[in-house]
Design an enzyme around this catalytic site. Structure first.
Site, PDB file in Angstrom:
ATOM      1  N   ALA A  11     -37.563   1.684   5.210  1.00  0.00           N
ATOM      2  CA  ALA A  11     -36.460   2.615   5.003  1.00  0.00           C
ATOM      3  C   ALA A  11     -35.165   1.920   4.607  1.00  0.00           C
ATOM      4  CB  ALA A  11     -36.249   3.444   6.263  1.00  0.00           C
ATOM      5  N   ASP A 232     -46.877   2.823   7.457  1.00  0.00           N
ATOM      6  CA  ASP A 232     -46.600   1.423   7.805  1.00  0.00           C
ATOM      7  C   ASP A 232     -46.996   1.081   9.237  1.00  0.00           C
ATOM      8  OD1 ASP A 232     -44.502   2.855   8.978  1.00  0.00           O
ATOM      9  OD2 ASP A 232     -42.931   1.895   7.803  1.00  0.00           O
ATOM     10  N   THR A 233     -46.920   2.045  10.150  1.00  0.00           N
ATOM     11  CA  THR A 233     -47.356   1.777  11.517  1.00  0.00           C
ATOM     12  C   THR A 233     -48.840   1.461  11.567  1.00  0.00           C
ATOM     13  OG1 THR A 233     -45.654   3.249  12.403  1.00  0.00           O
ATOM     14  CG2 THR A 233     -47.479   2.686  13.862  1.00  0.00           C
ATOM     15  N   GLN A 299     -28.811  -1.948  13.334  1.00  0.00           N
ATOM     16  CA  GLN A 299     -28.492  -1.806  11.916  1.00  0.00           C
ATOM     17  C   GLN A 299     -27.209  -1.001  11.732  1.00  0.00           C
ATOM     18  OE1 GLN A 299     -31.963  -0.021  10.150  1.00  0.00           O
ATOM     19  NE2 GLN A 299     -33.324  -1.598  10.970  1.00  0.00           N
ATOM     20  N   GLY A 401     -40.146  -6.775  12.507  1.00  0.00           N
ATOM     21  CA  GLY A 401     -38.854  -7.475  12.493  1.00  0.00           C
ATOM     22  C   GLY A 401     -38.247  -7.678  13.857  1.00  0.00           C
TER      23      GLY A 401
END
Length: 473
Positions: A11, A232-233, A299, A401
């Site tokens: 994202a 993605d998971t 973020q 990450g």
């Protein structure tokens, strides 16, 4: 030795990597990377799909210099485009953080209860889910649905760009809330009950199946595009470096997905009350997990600080948090106020004030509250997970990450009382590639894939510490 070109979209960024299995080791080379941020058009937040397509084309141009044998794609969940019968856009992909679904779930719950919806889908009811986005379209611009013939989730849309084939990949489709978790097909009765057009829900394909071949405009060779576990998971879970059959994981990025891998869904009142969801995984498995707002907090804090000219790195913020006193206050990471972009430090302060807690007075204290609250939420989720599955998980694997954040890993070990095994950072990309490497016969199966990851990943272990997470006792 065969190479797969994988596209991994998050994202906030997208990238392309060339991956292979050589000398009993997984090898990857990043060949292209770009920022991926929403754009606002007439008050609506869209993904910049035209830019994404251009970057995909650029990556393919670069990859041609290296050579590759297959392609596969993963992205985040829930977002989609609507296309007409000829493949032209009826509506380009809207970002899940757009406000168009505000109030939509509550309206639906007046007709179909939240519990009934959960029992039909096994999916936690969140306003960002595709189902609610479609209901928002139906409510605000019904004409769009009348023109639409295809719903393509983000990875499906990119696969269509590459192959010209309309198909819906299963793991991504489970994020719509419209899949029957038992039959693993579209829940046609629920779709009809919601008044959505059945024709837009296309053929489902499973991870490892071929979507089609790359179009002639990209290559003069016959290069298959495989369906990855394109949520993605699901890709990340395939890369958990566990040697145990039963394991707990946190796929930690913008979202922190805390769960375990099961053979069958668990859909009952306890799972519903614990906010646990059943998402599709590789090989028909289930990722039984809770969606927790993750590094989105950091973020957004960094974005806010930078906008004021205070340039902090993530390492800086970690150091600030370590320096602050422990247990000043606690927030609920999934409170709706934290979902939208904005002044995140002020949102944290406002939450503490609203809930009668001590307000953090400095940047360091605010960051400490965020870190400790995430770790506390992880511990609570682990307790629910063990209670409902009847299993005990001696270790928690943090992948993605967030596994690079040493302070978060240590606080998680402390809060859960379990050993935390952190890494690999690139779990999603690795899992995406592993699926294609299995499909091409380069790797035997999931067990071998995870063994390869465990041998090659730089994992770090964090043991529970009786101190407050920064070495102080």
């Amino acid at each position: 030795m065969k190479k797969v070109l994988i596209f991994d979209f998050g994202a906030s960024s997208g990238r392309a990597l060339l991956c292979s299995y050589e000398n009993r080791s997984f090898v990857s080379t990043e060949i292209h990377r770009f920022n991926n941020n929403p754009i606002t058009v007439n008050g609506t937040s869209y993904w910049n799909i035209d830019m994404i397509f251009r970057e995909v084309d650029r990556a393919l141009d670069k990859a041609a210099d290296y050579g590759y044998d297959a392609v596969s794609v993963d992205t985040w969940g829930v977002d989609f485009a609507l296309l007409d019968k000829d493949g032209a856009f009826v509506q380009k992909p809207v970002c899940y953080r757009d406000g168009r679904t505000d109030g939509v779930p509550e309206k639906l719950f007046g007709k179909i209860s939240e519990k009934e919806l959960y029992m039909k889908s096994g999916i936690k009811q969140m306003s960002i889910n595709t189902m609610y986005q479609l209901l928002a379209v139906k409510e605000k611009d019904k004409e769009l649905l009348s023109k639409a013939h295809h719903l393509l989730m983000m990875p499906d849309l990119i696969n269509y760009r590459l192959t010209g084939v309309f198909a819906n990949e299963y793991t991504e489709a489970t994020t719509t809330g419209l899949i029957d978790p038992v039959s693993k097909d579209w829940n046609r009765s629920l779709i009809e009950q919601l008044g959505l057009p059945k024709r837009i829900f296309g053929k489902l394909i499973m991870p490892g199946e071929t979507v089609g071949n790359l179009k002639a405009e990209y290559t003069d060779k016959e290069i298959p595009v495989y369906a990855a576990p394109s949520h993605d998971t699901a890709s990340a879970v395939l890369a958990v470096p566990s040697t145990e059959k039963n394991f707990a994981f946190i796929s930690c990025g913008t979202w922190a997905l805390f769960g375990t891998e099961l053979g069958e869904p668990i859909i009952n009142n306890d799972a519903l009350m614990s906010d646990l969801t059943n998402e599709g995984g590789y090989g028909g498995t289930v990722a039984f997990l809770k969606n927790i707002t993750g590094t989105w907090f950091l973020q957004e804090c960094r974005r806010y600080f930078n906008s004021r000219g205070e340039v902090f790195t993530f390492n800086d913020m970690e150091a600030f948090a370590r320096s602050a006193p422990a247990h000043v206050a606690k927030i609920n990471p999934n409170d709706p106020d934290f979902m939208k972009p904005g002044d995140m430090p002020q949102k944290v302060i406002a939450y503490c004030e609203r809930t009668g807690q001590t307000k953090p007075k400095t940047i360091a204290q605010t960051l400490r509250v965020i870190y400790e609250s995430l770790a506390a939420e992880f511990a609570s989720t682990l307790e629910s997970l063990e209670s409902i599955t009847g299993s005990t998980y001696p270790s928690v694997y943090i992948i993605g990450g967030g596994s690079q954040d040493r302070f978060l890993c240590q606080l998680t070990a402390n809060a859960t009382g379990r050993t935390v095994i952190a890494g690999p950072t690139e779990a999603t990309a690795i899992g995406n590639a592993m699926c294609s490497l299995i499909a091409m016969g380069e790797i035997k199966d999931v067990a071998e894939a995870r063994a390869v990851v465990r041998r090659g990943a730089e994992v770090k272990e964090y043991l529970p510490d009786a101190g407050d997470g920064d070495g102080r006792r």
